[in-house]
Scaffold this motif. Structure first.
Motif, short mmCIF file in Angstrom:
data_model
loop_
_atom_site.label_atom_id
_atom_site.label_comp_id
_atom_site.label_asym_id
_atom_site.label_seq_id
_atom_site.Cartn_x
_atom_site.Cartn_y
_atom_site.Cartn_z
N PHE A 109 0.83 -1.21 0.00
CA PHE A 109 0.00 0.00 0.00
C PHE A 109 0.86 1.26 0.00
CE2 PHE A 109 -1.54 3.44 2.70
CZ PHE A 109 -2.63 3.87 1.95
N CYS A 110 1.89 1.27 0.84
CA CYS A 110 2.73 2.46 0.95
C CYS A 110 3.43 2.79 -0.36
CB CYS A 110 3.76 2.28 2.06
SG CYS A 110 3.06 2.41 3.73
N LEU A 111 3.90 1.78 -1.07
CA LEU A 111 4.55 2.04 -2.35
C LEU A 111 3.59 2.72 -3.32
CD1 LEU A 111 6.71 -1.15 -3.05
CD2 LEU A 111 7.47 1.09 -2.25
N ARG A 112 2.35 2.27 -3.34
CA ARG A 112 1.37 2.90 -4.24
C ARG A 112 1.05 4.32 -3.79
NH1 ARG A 112 -3.10 0.08 -3.50
NH2 ARG A 112 -2.27 -1.65 -2.24
N ALA A 113 0.97 4.54 -2.48
CA ALA A 113 0.73 5.90 -1.99
C ALA A 113 1.92 6.81 -2.29
CB ALA A 113 0.45 5.85 -0.48
N ILE A 114 3.13 6.31 -2.07
CA ILE A 114 4.34 7.10 -2.35
C ILE A 114 4.41 7.45 -3.83
CG2 ILE A 114 6.86 6.97 -2.41
CD1 ILE A 114 6.60 5.24 0.20
N ALA A 115 4.01 6.52 -4.68
CA ALA A 115 4.00 6.77 -6.13
C ALA A 115 3.07 7.91 -6.49
CB ALA A 115 3.61 5.50 -6.88
N LEU A 116 2.06 8.16 -5.63
CA LEU A 116 1.10 9.24 -5.87
C LEU A 116 1.52 10.54 -5.18
CD1 LEU A 116 -2.19 7.18 -5.39
CD2 LEU A 116 -1.31 8.12 -7.54
N GLY A 117 2.71 10.55 -4.58
CA GLY A 117 3.21 11.77 -3.97
C GLY A 117 2.96 11.88 -2.47
N TRP A 118 2.46 10.83 -1.84
CA TRP A 118 2.23 10.85 -0.40
C TRP A 118 3.50 10.44 0.34
CZ3 TRP A 118 -2.22 12.80 1.50
CH2 TRP A 118 -3.33 12.84 0.65
N ARG A 119 3.56 10.72 1.65
CA ARG A 119 4.66 10.32 2.52
C ARG A 119 4.15 9.41 3.61
NH1 ARG A 119 5.44 15.08 5.05
NH2 ARG A 119 7.00 14.11 6.40
N VAL A 120 5.07 8.68 4.24
CA VAL A 120 4.76 7.81 5.36
C VAL A 120 5.70 8.20 6.50
CG1 VAL A 120 4.61 5.42 6.18
CG2 VAL A 120 4.10 5.96 3.77
N ARG A 121 5.17 8.31 7.70
CA ARG A 121 5.95 8.82 8.84
C ARG A 121 5.89 7.85 10.01
NH1 ARG A 121 9.99 12.50 9.54
NH2 ARG A 121 9.76 13.80 11.39
N TYR A 122 7.06 7.50 10.54
CA TYR A 122 7.13 6.74 11.78
C TYR A 122 7.17 7.72 12.94
CZ TYR A 122 9.19 4.07 15.65
OH TYR A 122 9.46 3.50 16.86
N ARG A 123 6.32 7.48 13.95
CA ARG A 123 6.25 8.34 15.12
C ARG A 123 6.59 7.53 16.37
NH1 ARG A 123 3.59 13.46 14.82
NH2 ARG A 123 3.93 13.40 17.07
N GLY A 124 7.84 7.63 16.80
CA GLY A 124 8.27 6.90 17.98
C GLY A 124 7.69 7.41 19.27
N ASP A 125 7.03 8.57 19.22
CA ASP A 125 6.42 9.15 20.41
C ASP A 125 4.96 8.73 20.56
OD1 ASP A 125 5.80 10.58 18.09
OD2 ASP A 125 5.45 12.46 19.19
#
Length: 384
Positions: free
Chosen positions: A241-257
């Motif tokens: 899913f993330c690869l397809r979202a990234i291909a559309l210009g979206w980002r994915v963020r890890y939040r350790g907090d």
């Protein structure tokens, strides 16, 4: 998450209209075609307890959960979800084959509530298909998933996920820090990122995936990317899913907090010696095929999996997975037809994933020659 097991319970007979999202949106049917791994028998979805559907009006979050036995853990997860504060939300639970007594207890937990819905399937749609279906029930602007053996660390965890997405309009997903429920230490078996980033577990960074045990998705990104690929069934669905979202210009963020407390339960968990390794190898190769890779390009990866399978006593599973992946190769013009990553997306992946993986020798030592971890959660991205 859980894989095929006990036969479906039969208590409830009333059926609620569903907008099924199994890789594509359909008009309501009580039957949905299962992924290729399951028998050809269609799967029936029915309403068991709680509200008939999410609210018609505006609300913030659709919380979703899949269940298959582990009834004590599931009840604790439900209570954790319903105890979230600082936002408006609806919880949808899809049971995928719990024993009748277990389903009775889940029904008692949500009966009479207007903020929760319990559905039951008489078969297993898998993680990808189950999340598609539960996500498709509502229309909250954010979708938050919680594993049925996990809990939110605090009462404002989901509210903080919502704030994180609102603060960065191009974020498609927020991944959380997964710690063990017993002692609050990082759940190493659920570390879904390069091993070199493990010392940064309490920090925040852009990435190319998230761990399914607890995460948040922006609905607009989820819809634009087409949801999960139901044919994956189990394993790598978040990365795909993330690869397809990234291909559309979206980002994915890890939040350790932002923290999820994860229980380590053997019940209904898939061991590496069972089907997990098969899905791990098959699905990872299938994702590469969807990216337009040719088998000649995949030969080093396939050989690495064969060697790792041999070292871990899973050679037959590896051979089965290679054959299955070959049969899943996307057809030209199909919904899952191959699509190369745009240049900007490929650069994003290189910057936020490949750059953290070390040298070729390091990757061979850790990713090919290393022993498989005990399966406590998502597959390790270090094996990507």
């Amino acid at each position: 998450m859980s894989l095929p097991g006990a036969p479906a319970a039969k208590q409830a007979s009333n059926v609620t209209p569903l907008s099924l999202l199994f890789g594509q949106e359909t008009s309501f049917q009580t039957i949905v075609s299962p992924p290729v791994d399951i028998s050809a028998r269609p799967v029936t979805i029915r309403h068991v307890a709680g509200a008939g559907a999410p609210p018609v009006g505006r609300y913030d979050v659709d919380m979703i959960m899949l269940s298959l036995d582990r009834v004590e853990d599931t009840i604790a997860a439900i209570r954790s979800a319903l105890g979230q504060t600082g936002l408006s939300a609806h919880l949808t639970i899809l049971d995928q084959g719990s024993r009748p007594q277990a389903l009775d207890r889940l029904a008692a937990e949500v009966r009479g509530r207007t903020d929760a819905t319990l559905l039951a399937a008489d078969g297993n749609l898998g993680v990808a298909g189950g999340r598609n279906l539960t996500s498709g029930q509502g229309h909250g602007r954010v979708i938050v998933a919680l594993d049925n053996d996990a809990e939110f660390a605090t009462a404002d965890t989901v509210a903080r996920m919502l704030i994180a997405l609102d603060a960065e309009p191009r974020l498609a997903a927020v991944g959380c820090r997964i710690v063990t429920h017993a002692d609050g230490r990082d759940d190493i078996g659920s570390w879904g990122y390069p091993n070199s980033l493990l010392p940064c577990a309490g920090e925040c960074f852009d990435t190319v995936t998230y761990v399914g045990a607890g995460h948040a998705l922006r609905r607009t990104a989820w819809e634009q990317a087409g949801g999960y690929d139901g044919t994956l069934f189990f394993c790598w669905e978040e990365f795909d899913f993330c690869l397809r979202a990234i291909a559309l210009g979206w980002r994915v963020r890890y939040r350790g907090d932002i923290v999820i407390r994860h229980k380590v339960s053997a019940e209904r968990r898939v061991a590496w010696s069972a089907d997990r390794w098969f899905y791990f190898v098959r699905n990872r190769l299938y994702i590469e095929l969807k990216l337009g890779r040719r088998w000649a390009e995949l030969a080093p990866r396939a050989m690495g999996y064969l060697l790792k399978g041999l070292r871990n006593g899973l050679l037959i599973q590896t051979l089965r997975a290679l054959s299955a992946a070959r049969g899943m190769a996307p057809r030209k013009g199909s919904r899952n037809g191959s699509r190369m990553l745009p240049r900007a997306a490929a650069a994003y992946v290189a910057r936020n994933d490949k750059a953290h993986r070390g040298s070729f020798v390091t990757r061979i030592r850790h990713e090919v020659l290393g022993r498989l971890r005990h399966p406590q959660g998502a597959v390790a991205a270090s094996d990507r």
